[in-house]
Design a protein around this motif. Structure first.
Motif, PDB file in Angstrom:
ATOM      1  N   ALA A 133       0.831  -1.211   0.000  1.00  0.00           N
ATOM      2  CA  ALA A 133       0.000   0.000   0.000  1.00  0.00           C
ATOM      3  C   ALA A 133       0.863   1.259   0.000  1.00  0.00           C
ATOM      4  O   ALA A 133       0.561   2.238  -0.697  1.00  0.00           O
ATOM      5  CB  ALA A 133      -0.924   0.001   1.212  1.00  0.00           C
ATOM      6  N   ILE A 134       1.949   1.249   0.771  1.00  0.00           N
ATOM      7  CA  ILE A 134       2.851   2.408   0.814  1.00  0.00           C
ATOM      8  C   ILE A 134       3.471   2.640  -0.563  1.00  0.00           C
ATOM      9  O   ILE A 134       3.598   3.780  -1.025  1.00  0.00           O
ATOM     10  CB  ILE A 134       3.939   2.201   1.880  1.00  0.00           C
ATOM     11  CG1 ILE A 134       3.308   2.218   3.284  1.00  0.00           C
ATOM     12  CG2 ILE A 134       5.015   3.283   1.772  1.00  0.00           C
ATOM     13  CD1 ILE A 134       4.267   1.836   4.391  1.00  0.00           C
ATOM     14  N   ALA A 135       3.850   1.547  -1.241  1.00  0.00           N
ATOM     15  CA  ALA A 135       4.409   1.681  -2.587  1.00  0.00           C
ATOM     16  C   ALA A 135       3.380   2.267  -3.549  1.00  0.00           C
ATOM     17  O   ALA A 135       3.702   3.095  -4.414  1.00  0.00           O
ATOM     18  CB  ALA A 135       4.885   0.323  -3.084  1.00  0.00           C
ATOM     19  N   THR A 136       2.127   1.847  -3.390  1.00  0.00           N
ATOM     20  CA  THR A 136       1.059   2.342  -4.260  1.00  0.00           C
ATOM     21  C   THR A 136       0.871   3.848  -4.108  1.00  0.00           C
ATOM     22  O   THR A 136       0.887   4.602  -5.092  1.00  0.00           O
ATOM     23  CB  THR A 136      -0.260   1.621  -3.954  1.00  0.00           C
ATOM     24  OG1 THR A 136      -0.129   0.229  -4.273  1.00  0.00           O
ATOM     25  CG2 THR A 136      -1.411   2.206  -4.766  1.00  0.00           C
ATOM     26  N   VAL A 137       0.671   4.318  -2.873  1.00  0.00           N
ATOM     27  CA  VAL A 137       0.427   5.751  -2.683  1.00  0.00           C
ATOM     28  C   VAL A 137       1.691   6.561  -2.943  1.00  0.00           C
ATOM     29  O   VAL A 137       1.609   7.722  -3.373  1.00  0.00           O
ATOM     30  CB  VAL A 137      -0.135   6.035  -1.268  1.00  0.00           C
ATOM     31  CG1 VAL A 137      -1.461   5.324  -1.066  1.00  0.00           C
ATOM     32  CG2 VAL A 137       0.850   5.646  -0.177  1.00  0.00           C
TER      33      VAL A 137
END
Length: 456
Positions: A203-207
């Protein structure tokens, strides 16, 4: 001649097939990269565990809802800008662009509140395993709280596409997707001394990719000349402009959000069979993005062409864009269908699929892909409805395709047969009904509006 005049002259006079490819290929390419990201993201998550893959599959409806609001609002802005440019009303087109940015930010704030406080009950509706629930909550909370990057960059992409500029939107999407792919293993597995964060790292990579793409897009908008002007100096909101945006945007939002309701309903039906059943359903959507994303990229090129020529009352070019767009979409979907029919086990093997996933997934992919050709025509028809300001037609068709026909058909098949394999036949049934509705709406639109346009 100004960049604006050149762009509009091109949409109104250039040969149609080369114009479509010049407008659509950059978007199709960037959409393919987005599809690759979806596959890579799930591949890395599947390396964590099958429970992690199940958690991300369950999170898909909320991600789809977020995208629905972003894409739906920006479709309304794109449609309004292209129509106003076709009518020669430049200042109103610029006002629509400025309104779009603020509407995107306001929507991201609403999702941030949801992500911060209300995600757990959603996962508990479908899964009793506390580990899967916790991973799902952690993943989707990060995606929602930091969604502002996604909303802003989506809006900037569509604003430029409305003017015929497809190059920079392609670069914006490429930047976000490539950064995301590079950051995935860093945060998921804990490279370079960072702690391994599993699905939270995904999720951190996505945002992170979305926010960095937004920063890049803002820099490009500020430093380079463009055919549309975005300015907040002396800005005053216009309720008339907002109403015109959502006349197309709201049906587009609902149309996209129907996918969330559909996915939740299908997950509820499939969870009655097994965790593997709804995981297969989630993996199908990851895989079909390789087929549908290029078609959606095609429609991004078609929408401003159709909107401009409708605004300019050029019936011949409007219908030419429709017919040639349908032909291109059918070619793409045929190739995708053949891939799903011939290589379903290889496609599922990308995700380290267990024997149970393969047993359920191989026949599922082969059955569902039979709907691709019907979907090709339906998607291009919906783009025409949006381009001419008849978003309600697209909404009704999408309701039939994803909710009114699909979910009841899936439920009936599940109840009558007790076999998960029967559920997948609901997809081609729904596509056939929705295509029939599209043809009825097209005939009505042609008789009432298109037929009366000037034949330039």
């Amino acid at each position: 001649m100004s960049a604006d005049a050149q762009s509009q002259n091109r949409m109104g006079t250039a040969k149609m097939l080369p114009l479509i490819f010049s407008m659509a290929l950059p978007a199709m390419f960037s959409m393919l990269v987005q599809a690759l990201y979806n596959i890579v993201d799930s591949y890395f998550v599947s390396e964590v565990s099958q429970k992690a893959l199940a958690a991300v599959s369950l999170a898909f409806p909320i991600q789809n809802l977020l995208i629905a609001f972003g894409v739906g609002t920006s479709v309304g802005v794109t449609s309004l800008i292209s129509r106003r440019l076709g009518q020669g009303r430049y200042e109103e087109a610029c006002s629509a662009a400025s309104h779009g940015i603020l509407l995107g930010l306001a929507t991201s704030l609403a999702f941030a509140v949801y992500g911060g406080f209300f995600t757990r009950p959603f996962f508990q509706m479908f899964e009793s395993d506390p580990e899967i629930v916790q991973m799902g909550v952690e993943y989707i909370s990060v995606c929602c709280v930091f969604s502002f990057g996604s909303f802003v960059v989506m809006m900037l992409e569509k604003i430029l596409q409305a003017t015929g500029n497809m190059f920079w939107p392609m670069i914006f999407q490429l930047v976000g997707a490539l950064i995301n792919i590079c950051l995935d293993p860093v945060f998921i597995f804990g490279w370079f001394g960072l702690p391994a964060m599993g699905v939270t790292g995904a999720a951190i990579a996505t945002v992170g990719g979305q926010i960095l793409s937004m920063v890049f897009a803002v820099v490009v908008i500020v430093l380079r000349p463009h055919a549309i002007r975005i300015s907040f100096k002396g800005f005053r909101p216009s309720w008339e402009t907002i109403k015109n945006i959502y006349a197309v945007g709201l049906p587009a939002i609902v149309m996209q959000a129907i996918g969330t309701a559909m996915t939740m309903a299908m997950n509820a039906i499939l969870s009655g069979f097994s965790t593997a059943a709804y995981t297969v359903f989630g993996l199908y959507f990851k895989l079909q993005s390789f087929v549908f994303m290029p078609v959606f990229g095609l429609t991004q090129g078609l929408l401003p062409i159709m909107g401009y020529n409708y605004g300019a009352k050029n019936k011949k070019r409007l219908l030419s864009a429709l017919c040639q767009g349908c032909g291109i979409a059918l070619v793409i979907m045929t190739a995708g269908m053949l891939g799903f029919l011939l290589l379903p086990d290889k496609l599922l093997g990308i995700f380290n699929a267990s024997p149970e996933l393969l047993e359920i997934g191989v026949p599922a992919l082969r059955i569902i892909c039979t709907c691709f050709l019907f979907a090709a025509l339906g998607i291009v028809s919906s783009t025409l409805f949006q381009a001419v300001g008849r978003g309600t037609y697209s909404l009704v068709v999408s309701l039939m395709r994803q909710l009114v026909v699909l979910v009841p058909a899936a439920w009936v098949l599940a109840q009558l047969t007790g076999q998960v394999g029967a559920v997948w036949w609901a997809f081609p049934v729904a596509e056939i009904f929705s295509l029939a509705a599209s043809l009825v709406f097209y005939q009505r639109l042609y008789r009432r509006e298109i037929q009366a346009l000037g034949a330039k």
